[in-house]
Enzyme design. Sequence first.
Site, PDB file in Angstrom:
ATOM      1  N   ASP A 180      -8.775  -4.722  -6.828  1.00 20.06           N
ATOM      2  CA  ASP A 180      -8.383  -4.290  -5.532  1.00 20.06           C
ATOM      3  C   ASP A 180      -9.391  -2.387  -5.874  1.00 20.06           C
ATOM      4  O   ASP A 180      -9.331  -1.603  -6.477  1.00 20.06           O
ATOM      5  CB  ASP A 180      -7.098  -3.783  -5.546  1.00 20.06           C
ATOM      6  CG  ASP A 180      -6.295  -2.508  -4.177  1.00 20.06           C
ATOM      7  OD1 ASP A 180      -7.551  -1.695  -4.078  1.00 20.06           O
ATOM      8  OD2 ASP A 180      -5.399  -2.656  -3.996  1.00 20.06           O
ATOM      9  N   HIS A 229      -7.680  -5.271  -2.018  1.00 20.25           N
ATOM     10  CA  HIS A 229      -5.910  -4.770  -1.723  1.00 20.25           C
ATOM     11  C   HIS A 229      -5.261  -5.348  -0.101  1.00 20.25           C
ATOM     12  O   HIS A 229      -3.861  -5.739  -1.255  1.00 20.25           O
ATOM     13  CB  HIS A 229      -6.472  -3.187  -0.558  1.00 20.25           C
ATOM     14  CG  HIS A 229      -5.336  -2.155  -1.002  1.00 20.25           C
ATOM     15  ND1 HIS A 229      -4.675  -1.717  -1.568  1.00 20.25           N
ATOM     16  CD2 HIS A 229      -4.806  -2.054   0.664  1.00 20.25           C
ATOM     17  CE1 HIS A 229      -4.053  -1.191  -1.411  1.00 20.25           C
ATOM     18  NE2 HIS A 229      -4.023  -1.201   0.199  1.00 20.25           N
ATOM     19  N   SER A 260       0.802  -1.380  -0.265  1.00 20.52           N
ATOM     20  CA  SER A 260      -0.461  -0.076  -0.037  1.00 20.52           C
ATOM     21  C   SER A 260       0.799   1.332  -0.026  1.00 20.52           C
ATOM     22  O   SER A 260       1.596   1.801  -0.894  1.00 20.52           O
ATOM     23  CB  SER A 260      -1.033  -0.091   0.851  1.00 20.52           C
ATOM     24  OG  SER A 260      -1.653   1.095   0.828  1.00 20.52           O
TER      25      SER A 260
END
Length: 711
Positions: free
Chosen positions: A657, A689, A582
């Site tokens: 995602d 994600h 991320s």
Amino acid sequence: MKRLQILILSLLLTLGMAAQKKQLTLRKAVFGYDLYPKNLTDLQWRGNSHDFVYIKDYNKLVQQSVKSSDEKIIFSLEKLNKMLERQNIEIPYIIHVNWINYNRFYLISQNNVIIYDLKKDTVVKIFKLPENAKNIFYNPKADAVAYTVENNLFYTDSLMNQHQITFDTNKDISNGSDYVHRQEFGIDHGIFWSPDGNYIAFYHKDESMVEDYPVIDYTVFPAKVKYFKYPFAGRTSEQVKLGVYNLKTNEITYMETGQPADHYLTSITWDPSEKYIYIGILNRDQNHLWMNKYNIYNGHLVKTLFEEQNPKYVEPLHPLYFVPGHPDQFLYFSQRDGWQQLYLYNTDGKLIRQLTKGQWEVSSLVSFSSDGKYVFITSTKDSPIQRHGYRVDLHSGKTTKLTSDHGTHHIIPSADGKYILDSYSSTDVPRKILLTQNGKIIRTLLDAPNPTADYNMGKMRIGTLTAADGHTKLYYRIILPPDFDPTKKYPVVVYVYGGPHVQLVTDTYLGGARLWDYYMAQKGYIMFTLDNRGSDNRGFAFESVIYRHLGVNEMKDQIKGVEYLKSLPYVDTSRIGVHGWSFGGFMTTSLMTTYPNVFKVGVAGGPVIDWSMYEVMYGERYMDTPQSNPEGYAQTSVLNKIQNLKGHLLIIHGQIDPVVVPQNTMRLLMKAQKLGVQVDYYPYPHQEHGVTGIDRLHLMQKITNYFDLYL
């Protein structure tokens, strides 16, 4: 000669003991839940008493008291399921119960809300909700359950009559959802019962004006395109209102929160009188907050209690906390003096006093004492990497520390505030739970053994470095291989996040590291993590250094960490890798392309590649819009640096995602191909994600293999 024999024997014994140690497997490192310390699950006080309760083996409630350490089973899942047989309900396990009073509690399982009376030893009521019900909230005073079905809001009353509150047929409009403003600003639910259960406030979100974003569903043949709404930075955002539903009149009144409609509604809080509701109105630029009081009967603005402005951003993360016995006073969290502190206000908007003050952060407001004299908090007052519990006098502001041993403490005060259940871990203590009074230990409830004691774990330590600004202290964690030899050279993997609201280095069990880090150390890697400026719990100046140029100062601090690593004689400076997910994926790709001669290997998961491809709420807070900050967006875009890549880079992305859209990595791959730059890529076709389930093991094997192959 005899001395030499003794030394050899001692060495053989040492080697024998080491050989007896277990080795972490990758599966154990990923799914080894038994390697986390034992706990007293769902530990809490029973009503307003001095009895406390916890769940044992996920199938029974066990009680102790301040006066007695005798365990008493007061409820069992087996008995409950026998009572539920006629209803064709079977509860598989218990993980949490909600206490209504000393004798009654409720639990939610498989969309059933079950109210149980311990004194009568029976099920009092069962709310059977639709199978697709979500966002379930029970209010004991109303004896009713509010919930959502698809995009509309419902409630079931005490007579089991279902009432539909909203009737929106447009699927781009949702009511009562927890996914409002993309769950920024501390938002984790969208349904707000009034104190006495006469009203239900709820978020009404309209995202029909937001662009559709496509993803491919590969689980069907032929594959299908699915769409979800994604408000990109600088583009059209959602519009949110707050409605108040009257259970007696069946009428909805929307609060008149004004224009522009793409502002943010935060800190939703009911007044104890049920006549008013408070809403923090944050402008889209996120630099100006109005704390407003509304009349629920007509929706009119009663008063703006106070405003907050900051040239960078204002970030409200909490509701108002009303003081027991003082319905005209509340506590409010603010970083207005540079640190997250508590401020005492009255409902006319008068600041009574700043209750807490110092160059440290209030981490949480735990509870008030029932007489309203004290508030219990946890904070970073002792150390940024520790959490301790405190009692604060609401009148004088006097702060009393309630916890002692270093580490990270979670406190649970009794209703009257006389006793504390103190659960903590540290780098020395896997987990310990204490019953205390005024900071003095009454008894130890749990002293968990170290679950990794039999494993060949690497040695971990936490230290400090100076940031790139030349004066700010940064915390790092380093894990050495179990059979560490200071005369050898070892490769290093830098595990990084580096972004807002995350702190990786903590005085907790394993130093806050994942078991995978120790698995990699076992394989011969040195594992290193540094919390750079921009990470959490260090005050506004520390955190906001990222403003308008995400990654720039963060990377400079990470390079300071690398310089420290290079100073160690046992680090192979030609074999330094980096890995993150991320924001950490953004940091990984940015480090690999900004400092291409430093890192040999990188593995980036779900990375933001260009902040113009990220969402409005988060992106614009820290970067402003692409239109107002084109230089910042250009400076931080990995698309503009990919030509610099020299090392091996693996990018991993879930193909559905909804947080960091896959187009981030796709555009990077297109640019790399155009420039003739080699990048490795691995997609997870049906993951979002975070890669979860059995695929998680596959993921960590993929990451491990990449470092084994190239580092």
